[in-house]
Write an enzyme that holds these catalytic residues in place. Structure first.
Site, PDB file in Angstrom:
ATOM      1  N   HIS A   1     -72.457 -47.172  45.623  1.00 37.98           N
ATOM      2  CA  HIS A   1     -72.772 -47.911  44.387  1.00 37.98           C
ATOM      3  C   HIS A   1     -72.937 -49.386  44.716  1.00 37.98           C
ATOM      4  O   HIS A   1     -72.010 -49.988  45.273  1.00 37.98           O
ATOM      5  CB  HIS A   1     -71.656 -47.717  43.362  1.00 37.98           C
ATOM      6  CG  HIS A   1     -71.512 -46.292  42.912  1.00 37.98           C
ATOM      7  ND1 HIS A   1     -70.806 -45.364  43.638  1.00 37.98           N
ATOM      8  CD2 HIS A   1     -72.018 -45.641  41.842  1.00 37.98           C
ATOM      9  CE1 HIS A   1     -70.871 -44.190  43.022  1.00 37.98           C
ATOM     10  NE2 HIS A   1     -71.605 -44.324  41.919  1.00 37.98           N
TER      11      HIS A   1
ATOM     12  N   HIS B   1     -76.500 -44.721  31.541  1.00 40.84           N
ATOM     13  CA  HIS B   1     -75.441 -44.007  32.247  1.00 40.84           C
ATOM     14  C   HIS B   1     -74.593 -43.117  31.338  1.00 40.84           C
ATOM     15  O   HIS B   1     -73.384 -42.981  31.523  1.00 40.84           O
ATOM     16  CB  HIS B   1     -74.533 -44.980  33.012  1.00 40.84           C
ATOM     17  CG  HIS B   1     -73.942 -44.380  34.259  1.00 40.84           C
ATOM     18  ND1 HIS B   1     -72.760 -43.685  34.258  1.00 40.84           N
ATOM     19  CD2 HIS B   1     -74.392 -44.351  35.539  1.00 40.84           C
ATOM     20  CE1 HIS B   1     -72.501 -43.275  35.497  1.00 40.84           C
ATOM     21  NE2 HIS B   1     -73.481 -43.668  36.294  1.00 40.84           N
TER      22      HIS B   1
ATOM     23  N   ASP C   1     -76.261 -46.386  43.660  1.00 44.84           N
ATOM     24  CA  ASP C   1     -76.396 -46.112  42.231  1.00 44.84           C
ATOM     25  C   ASP C   1     -75.870 -47.257  41.357  1.00 44.84           C
ATOM     26  O   ASP C   1     -75.073 -48.083  41.810  1.00 44.84           O
ATOM     27  CB  ASP C   1     -75.574 -44.862  41.864  1.00 44.84           C
ATOM     28  CG  ASP C   1     -76.225 -43.577  42.374  1.00 44.84           C
ATOM     29  OD1 ASP C   1     -77.133 -43.669  43.226  1.00 44.84           O
ATOM     30  OD2 ASP C   1     -75.816 -42.496  41.913  1.00 44.84           O
ATOM     31  N   ASP C   2     -76.292 -47.229  40.105  1.00 46.54           N
ATOM     32  CA  ASP C   2     -75.743 -48.038  38.995  1.00 46.54           C
ATOM     33  C   ASP C   2     -76.192 -49.499  38.975  1.00 46.54           C
ATOM     34  O   ASP C   2     -75.839 -50.234  38.069  1.00 46.54           O
ATOM     35  CB  ASP C   2     -74.209 -48.005  38.960  1.00 46.54           C
ATOM     36  CG  ASP C   2     -73.643 -46.612  38.718  1.00 46.54           C
ATOM     37  OD1 ASP C   2     -74.463 -45.674  38.584  1.00 46.54           O
ATOM     38  OD2 ASP C   2     -72.426 -46.455  38.665  1.00 46.54           O
TER      39      ASP C   2
ATOM     40  N   HIS D   1     -81.819 -43.600  37.482  1.00 51.38           N
ATOM     41  CA  HIS D   1     -80.449 -43.102  37.277  1.00 51.38           C
ATOM     42  C   HIS D   1     -80.090 -43.219  35.794  1.00 51.38           C
ATOM     43  O   HIS D   1     -78.948 -43.470  35.455  1.00 51.38           O
ATOM     44  CB  HIS D   1     -79.484 -43.907  38.156  1.00 51.38           C
ATOM     45  CG  HIS D   1     -78.072 -43.384  38.210  1.00 51.38           C
ATOM     46  ND1 HIS D   1     -77.759 -42.051  38.253  1.00 51.38           N
ATOM     47  CD2 HIS D   1     -76.878 -44.041  38.221  1.00 51.38           C
ATOM     48  CE1 HIS D   1     -76.427 -41.915  38.285  1.00 51.38           C
ATOM     49  NE2 HIS D   1     -75.876 -43.100  38.259  1.00 51.38           N
TER      50      HIS D   1
HETATM   51 ZN    ZN Z   1     -73.813 -43.633  38.356  1.00 54.26          ZN
END
Ligand code: ZN
Length: 481
Positions: A438, A348, A293-294, A344
């Protein structure tokens, strides 16, 4: 190959505007009464009094103005001609540098005996890069009698965006070690003398590329020594030799058509790779879905891709639209290597705190960006923090997306420790696990080789989330019969 260090006089060759300093004599009489008292006071305050100020707009470089300060004292003289933009953030940077040079001069002056003739000249050359972007090359020359030192730096200014262009705005992933290695190697190739190399860069440069004293002309990327030196030295690297490091939006400015074509080709290739779930996997096999993620992140994501390739593992990257926008080539590379790209959100934010318009941007905005840049149309959505409600779920589904959370949290965001991350994941992973990691923490990239190795030794295969879902489907179908 025209890489070289020129000891003197390159200014004349490549500048479009040269401020010729030829009029100090006009002002001699004006300042001759200046007393030692003022000089002493000035020395105490570390400030030079302004003796003459004028300003005019420069005809060849719209938006740039010119200011001149001339000082003639018993013990020193100074000529400072500098450009300014009337954009505060830019002008403040230029003035900050000038002030620092003045202070350096005044400090040294205090240590000289009174009979030495001291002089400070600061001048700028302007190189036009586009009609709103200029490179302002500053040269401060200080002389005490026969002794002379030169200090150079430059400011790349973007008048239309009202800001200074920093190395991060020019170089792709400038924090990436490959650009640092390139600069380091070029400097060592051109210069053999270690002490001269030290003048251009030191260890802190290899830590942070922000420390690089750099500038641009239409043809060259220029590196200046970090500190004042006794002869004028610069290092010129032809822009075309470093095209691979330059951000997309600059390629046209420098006419780098080959690089533009190359990147276009890579993007096309990425789009042609369609990641359809592999339904021919054995439903009885042991599968795990690694998810990241991210990102994408300029350093960490490429490291993760390398590890995944070694083990022929496929993963799912839940990307942020904001990061995709910042690092489009990294995002495209993830797709090119056959991984799944999922959504995603754009920025955020916790979706439950947003109004309808913001919510749409966090879902559709990033979906469009990802599709445009990677060629993949995401079908999975992971809400930031796993936070959503029934209303949000409906909107996500109306946009052709399914919500996908995780079953194993690596806690890599909290435990920035290779061993802890590895043991957490390997202890909890089991058949059909979806593992949350991540691709923005270097420690995650450090841990991944061990995680993948241990799990594949245990007989697991790594598939994308969509593949895992397809495999589960198959399994249910065969159970039903
Ligand atoms: Zn995240």
């Amino acid at each position: 190959m025209i890489k070289r260090i020129k000891p003197l006089g390159w200014l004349v060759v490549c500048s479009l505007v040269v401020f010729v300093i030829c009029i100090p004599f006009l002002f001699f009489s004006h300042a001759s009464h200046a007393s030692k008292q003022i000089t002493h006071k000035m020395r105490e305050n570390h400030q030079l009094p302004k003796d003459f100020i004028s300003n005019e707009e420069l005809p060849d470089t719209p938006g740039m103005f010119l200011q001149t300060e001339l000082i003639n004292e018993d013990t020193y003289s100074s000529i400072i001609r500098y450009p300014y933009t009337k954009i505060e953030s830019i002008d403040a940077k230029i003035l900050e540098w000038i002030t620092q040079e003045k202070e350096r001069f005044v400090n040294d002056l205090t240590n000289e005996d009174d009979h030495v003739t001291a002089h400070l000249t600061i001048q700028f050359d302007i190189h036009t890069l586009t009609n709103a972007i200029y490179n302002l090359t500053a040269t401060a020359e200080r002389s005490f009698g026969e002794e002379k030192t030169i200090n150079k730096t430059s400011f790349t200014v973007d008048l239309s965006n009202k800001r200074q262009v920093l190395i991060d705005d020019f170089i792709l992933n400038s924090s990436n070690s490959s650009f640092k290695e390139f600069i380091d190697q070029e400097i060592h190739t051109i210069i053999e003398d270690e002490t001269v190399i030290q003048q251009f860069m030191n260890d802190s440069l290899l830590e942070s590329i922000d420390q690089l004293n750099w500038g641009l002309t239409k043809e060259d990327f220029i590196v200046y020594p970090k500190n004042p030196v006794s002869t004028e030295r610069i290092m010129q690297l032809p822009i075309e030799q470093m095209a691979q490091f330059i951000q997309d939006q600059w390629l046209e400015t420098f006419n780098l058509t080959d690089e533009i074509d190359l990147r276009e080709k890579k993007r096309q290739e990425a789009k042609e790779i369609v990641t359809t779930p592999d339904v021919h996997k054995d439903p009885d096999g042991k599968y795990i879905a690694l998810t990241f993620d991210d990102g994408p992140h300029p350093d960490v994501t490429p490291r993760i891709l390398e590890t995944l390739d070694i083990y022929d593992a496929k993963a799912t990257f839940f990307m942020l639209g904001l990061q995709v926008e910042k690092h489009p080539d990294v995002a495209a590379e993830v797709a090119r290597r056959g991984h799944e790209i999922a959504n995603h959100s754009q920025t955020h934010k916790d979706l439950t705190t947003l109004n309808q318009d913001q919510l749409m941007n966090e879902i559709q905005g990033s979906n469009q960006l990802i599709h445009q840049i990677t060629g993949q149309k995401p079908i999975l959505y992971r809400p930031p923090y796993g936070s959503y409600n029934e209303h949000i779920k409906q909107i996500i589904q109306q946009n052709g997306l399914s919500i996908m959370l995780w079953s194993v949290d690596s806690l890599d965001w909290k435990n920035r420790n290779q061993q802890t991350i590895t043991s957490t994941v390997t202890a909890e992973a089991t058949v059909d696990s979806t593992i949350l990691m991540h691709d923005i923490h270097p420690t995650t990239a450090d841990a991944l080789p061990n995680i993948v190795k241990q799990l594949s030794d245990d007989g697991y295969e790594f598939v994308t989330v969509s593949e895992l879902l397809a495999i589960q489907d198959e399994r249910h179908k065969s159970e039903a019969f």
